[in-house]
Scaffold this active site. Sequence first.
Site, PDB file in Angstrom:
ATOM      1  N   ASN A  46     -30.914  -2.250  64.152  1.00 32.47           N
ATOM      2  CA  ASN A  46     -30.393  -1.208  65.013  1.00 32.47           C
ATOM      3  C   ASN A  46     -31.405  -0.860  66.100  1.00 32.47           C
ATOM      4  OD1 ASN A  46     -31.855  -0.062  62.813  1.00 32.47           O
ATOM      5  ND2 ASN A  46     -30.815   1.903  62.994  1.00 32.47           N
ATOM      6  N   GLU A  48     -31.875   2.140  68.719  1.00 28.00           N
ATOM      7  CA  GLU A  48     -31.411   3.460  69.145  1.00 28.00           C
ATOM      8  C   GLU A  48     -31.873   3.777  70.567  1.00 28.00           C
ATOM      9  OE1 GLU A  48     -32.450   6.211  65.987  1.00 28.00           O
ATOM     10  OE2 GLU A  48     -30.892   5.336  64.694  1.00 28.00           O
ATOM     11  N   CYS A  57     -25.783  -0.838  66.547  1.00 26.68           N
ATOM     12  CA  CYS A  57     -25.974  -1.143  65.127  1.00 26.68           C
ATOM     13  C   CYS A  57     -26.529  -2.557  64.932  1.00 26.68           C
ATOM     14  CB  CYS A  57     -24.643  -1.065  64.380  1.00 26.68           C
ATOM     15  SG  CYS A  57     -23.947   0.582  64.264  1.00 26.68           S
ATOM     16  N   GLU A  59     -25.585  -4.871  62.854  1.00 24.25           N
ATOM     17  CA  GLU A  59     -24.576  -5.926  62.679  1.00 24.25           C
ATOM     18  C   GLU A  59     -24.110  -6.478  64.020  1.00 24.25           C
ATOM     19  OE1 GLU A  59     -24.705  -2.946  61.295  1.00 24.25           O
ATOM     20  OE2 GLU A  59     -23.758  -2.898  59.312  1.00 24.25           O
ATOM     21  N   CYS A  90     -20.356   0.186  59.654  1.00 16.16           N
ATOM     22  CA  CYS A  90     -19.535   1.259  60.236  1.00 16.16           C
ATOM     23  C   CYS A  90     -18.238   0.671  60.781  1.00 16.16           C
ATOM     24  CB  CYS A  90     -20.306   1.979  61.337  1.00 16.16           C
ATOM     25  SG  CYS A  90     -20.358   1.090  62.907  1.00 16.16           S
ATOM     26  N   CYS A  93     -18.506  -1.749  63.732  1.00 13.86           N
ATOM     27  CA  CYS A  93     -19.025  -3.076  63.353  1.00 13.86           C
ATOM     28  C   CYS A  93     -17.991  -3.876  62.569  1.00 13.86           C
ATOM     29  CB  CYS A  93     -20.313  -2.932  62.552  1.00 13.86           C
ATOM     30  SG  CYS A  93     -21.698  -2.385  63.571  1.00 13.86           S
TER      31      CYS A  93
HETATM   32  N1  THU Z   1     -26.275   1.784  61.723  1.00 13.73           N
HETATM   33  C1  THU Z   1     -26.267   0.406  61.696  1.00 13.73           C
HETATM   34  O1  THU Z   1     -27.152  -0.243  62.268  1.00 13.73           O
HETATM   35  N2  THU Z   1     -25.259  -0.211  61.047  1.00 13.73           N
HETATM   36  C2  THU Z   1     -24.223   0.426  60.431  1.00 13.73           C
HETATM   37  O2  THU Z   1     -23.301  -0.217  59.955  1.00 13.73           O
HETATM   38  C3  THU Z   1     -24.241   1.881  60.312  1.00 13.73           C
HETATM   39  C4  THU Z   1     -25.259   2.590  61.095  1.00 13.73           C
HETATM   40  C5  THU Z   1     -27.342   2.467  62.443  1.00 13.73           C
HETATM   41  C6  THU Z   1     -26.894   3.184  63.681  1.00 13.73           C
HETATM   42  C7  THU Z   1     -27.978   4.225  63.839  1.00 13.73           C
HETATM   43  O3  THU Z   1     -29.061   3.641  64.541  1.00 13.73           O
HETATM   44  C8  THU Z   1     -28.420   4.504  62.408  1.00 13.73           C
HETATM   45  O4  THU Z   1     -27.918   3.452  61.614  1.00 13.73           O
HETATM   46  C9  THU Z   1     -27.906   5.824  61.863  1.00 13.73           C
HETATM   47  O5  THU Z   1     -26.549   5.930  62.028  1.00 13.73           O
END
Ligand code: THU
Length: 143
Positions: A46, A48, A57, A59, A90, A93
């Site tokens: 991920n 941010e 994310c 994925e 999520c 994704c």
């Molecule tokens: N996140 C992912 O990388 N993958 C997911 O399937 C769920 C959430 C990340 C997004 C964000 O940077 C952090 O987790 C918190 O939500």
Amino acid sequence: MAGIDSESELLSQAREVMDRAYAPYSGFRVGAALEAADGRVFLGCNVENASYPVGTCAERVALGHAVASGARAFRRVAVASSGDRPASPCGMCRQALSEFGVDLEILSVAAGGEVRRWSLADLLPADFRLDEADPAGVARRGG
Ligand code: THU
């Protein structure tokens, strides 16, 4: 990238790339290792952003790497997170991955080592498609 066989190797690749996550805002680190049908593995973490919704994310980062490398058919994705429970991908994704087929195994490992498994078809039983008459989708035909 070399192909790998075992589930635990795929999970450890996800753990390794999780350590490179850029998650200063949530503190929740995620890594994904997406295994293509030809055995190649594509990694993502991920990423941010100070403008929170801009973050991506793990994925979808892995999926972008894969597609940019010419892979469009996938077997498994391993997800590793810094959370206490195995994280499932999520909704965004799930939809992104489903573009290339819902016959995808999802493995997820939590910080403490607990592993869970799902199929994408179970997690997203009614994925959106532009052409309902063609459930294989245009993406894999070279669209
Ligand atoms: N996140 C992912 O990388 N993958 C997911 O399937 C769920 C959430 C990340 C997004 C964000 O940077 C952090 O987790 C918190 O939500």
